[in-house]
Design a protein around this motif. Structure first.
Motif, PDB file in Angstrom:
ATOM      1  N   ILE A 188       0.665  -1.451  -0.259  1.00  0.00           N
ATOM      2  CA  ILE A 188       0.347   0.489  -0.044  1.00  0.00           C
ATOM      3  C   ILE A 188       0.845   1.047  -0.021  1.00  0.00           C
ATOM      4  O   ILE A 188      -0.010   2.597  -0.031  1.00  0.00           O
ATOM      5  N   LYS A 189       2.246   1.335  -0.100  1.00  0.00           N
ATOM      6  CA  LYS A 189       3.007   1.832  -0.512  1.00  0.00           C
ATOM      7  C   LYS A 189       2.692   3.736   0.943  1.00  0.00           C
ATOM      8  O   LYS A 189       2.659   4.539  -0.172  1.00  0.00           O
ATOM      9  N   LEU A 190       3.220   3.124   2.209  1.00  0.00           N
ATOM     10  CA  LEU A 190       2.805   4.000   2.975  1.00  0.00           C
ATOM     11  C   LEU A 190       4.156   3.984   3.508  1.00  0.00           C
ATOM     12  O   LEU A 190       5.430   3.538   3.418  1.00  0.00           O
ATOM     13  N   GLY A 208       2.597   3.870   8.572  1.00  0.00           N
ATOM     14  CA  GLY A 208       2.964   3.034   8.639  1.00  0.00           C
ATOM     15  C   GLY A 208       3.704   2.223  10.076  1.00  0.00           C
ATOM     16  O   GLY A 208       3.442   2.719  10.272  1.00  0.00           O
ATOM     17  N   THR A 209       4.735   0.655   9.492  1.00  0.00           N
ATOM     18  CA  THR A 209       4.253  -0.005  10.905  1.00  0.00           C
ATOM     19  C   THR A 209       6.293  -0.381  11.262  1.00  0.00           C
ATOM     20  O   THR A 209       6.885  -0.726   9.981  1.00  0.00           O
ATOM     21  N   ASN A 229       1.136 -11.501  10.918  1.00  0.00           N
ATOM     22  CA  ASN A 229      -0.478 -10.694  10.010  1.00  0.00           C
ATOM     23  C   ASN A 229      -0.330  -9.191  10.443  1.00  0.00           C
ATOM     24  O   ASN A 229      -0.697  -8.410  10.669  1.00  0.00           O
ATOM     25  N   ILE A 230       1.020  -8.624  11.619  1.00  0.00           N
ATOM     26  CA  ILE A 230       1.438  -7.602  12.141  1.00  0.00           C
ATOM     27  C   ILE A 230       2.317  -6.649  10.948  1.00  0.00           C
ATOM     28  O   ILE A 230       3.340  -7.098  10.309  1.00  0.00           O
ATOM     29  N   GLY A 231       1.626  -5.511  10.534  1.00  0.00           N
ATOM     30  CA  GLY A 231       1.962  -4.886   9.123  1.00  0.00           C
ATOM     31  C   GLY A 231       0.982  -3.477   9.247  1.00  0.00           C
ATOM     32  O   GLY A 231       0.039  -3.507   9.579  1.00  0.00           O
ATOM     33  N   ASN A 232       1.474  -3.380   7.615  1.00  0.00           N
ATOM     34  CA  ASN A 232       0.369  -1.787   7.277  1.00  0.00           C
ATOM     35  C   ASN A 232      -0.770  -1.926   6.447  1.00  0.00           C
ATOM     36  O   ASN A 232      -1.609  -1.112   6.573  1.00  0.00           O
ATOM     37  N   MET A 233      -1.389  -4.046   6.646  1.00  0.00           N
ATOM     38  CA  MET A 233      -2.733  -4.650   6.446  1.00  0.00           C
ATOM     39  C   MET A 233      -3.649  -4.125   7.739  1.00  0.00           C
ATOM     40  O   MET A 233      -4.093  -3.723   7.290  1.00  0.00           O
TER      41      MET A 233
END
Length: 228
Positions: free
Chosen positions: A12-14, A113-114, A214-218
């Motif tokens: 998602i290009k954050l 972001g993350t 499952n941890i990230g910018n999603m």
């Protein structure tokens, strides 16, 4: 020493910004002195710009003051001399420089972001020497792992992670997440809080049904249902 990271997810290009200020006791007055190294690399070599030269990275490449690191399609793991570890995702740019602060403290600012953080010696010695900030929250930590995910409005999801050494059992530390008006303590693995405004209280901590994979910018697109 300050590390500025702008992390962008390939999905998602954050953009994330990370600032780390390390202790002056490391005696890093010489700008060519190694202050860390690349300890893992996945994908094509990244690029370090140093004194006008371009250097292709590999595992073991040393890091010095004023290095600019561009990951492109590479994931890097960086380890600094106090054993602080930082994970850098694809499409990231990291710049290391010295503010000559001499504070003996660690500070980190994440704009978007993350970012995953694993404590080094500074955090283990004193929580008061560590200040990690997002646009809406301040995190104090002593010797543990956690992630911060920040969206475009500055809203922050902070998740405490179990710390698992290469040898031995996993354990869970403690972090304090605070705003201008309140604070909460996270002290259980995968416990999380959401901070929507610096002038609002963090939400009551909830344990998420989630794994580190499952941890990230999603999480910005689909926040955990426990925090909605």
């Amino acid at each position: 020493m300050v590390i500025v990271m702008r992390l962008t997810s390939y999905r998602i290009k954050l953009l994330s910004t990370l600032i780390l200020c390390f202790a002056s006791s490391f005696a890093l007055g010489n700008t060519t002195e190694t202050i860390g190294s690349i300890t893992s690399q996945k994908g094509n070599p990244a690029q370090i710009t140093r004194d006008g030269d371009n250097i292709s990275t590999e595992q073991g490449t040393g890091l010095v003051m004023d290095d600019e690191i561009i990951t492109a399609k590479t994931k890097l793991g960086l380890t600094f001399i106090d054993d602080t570890r930082v994970s850098v995702t694809e499409q990231s740019v990291l710049v290391i420089y010295d503010p000559s602060s001499g504070t003996g403290k660690l500070a980190m600012n994440i704009a978007l972001g993350t970012v995953k953080y694993s404590s080094g010696a500074i955090a283990r010695n004193s929580r008061e020497n560590v200040s990690l900030k997002t646009p809406t929250a301040t995190i104090s930590v002593r010797g543990t792992d956690f992630t911060m995910t920040v969206d475009e409005l500055g809203r922050s999801i902070v998740i405490l992670l179990p710390s698992c050494p290469p040898v031995g059992d996993c354990w869970t530390g403690e972090i304090m997440v605070s705003t201008e008006v309140g604070q909460v303590i996270l002290n259980q693995a995968y416990q999380a809080t959401l901070v929507s405004n610096r002038m609002a209280n963090p939400t009551k901590p909830k344990i998420l049904d989630i794994t580190e994979a499952n941890i990230g910018n999603m999480l910005i697109i689909t926040p955990p249902p426990e925090l909605k």
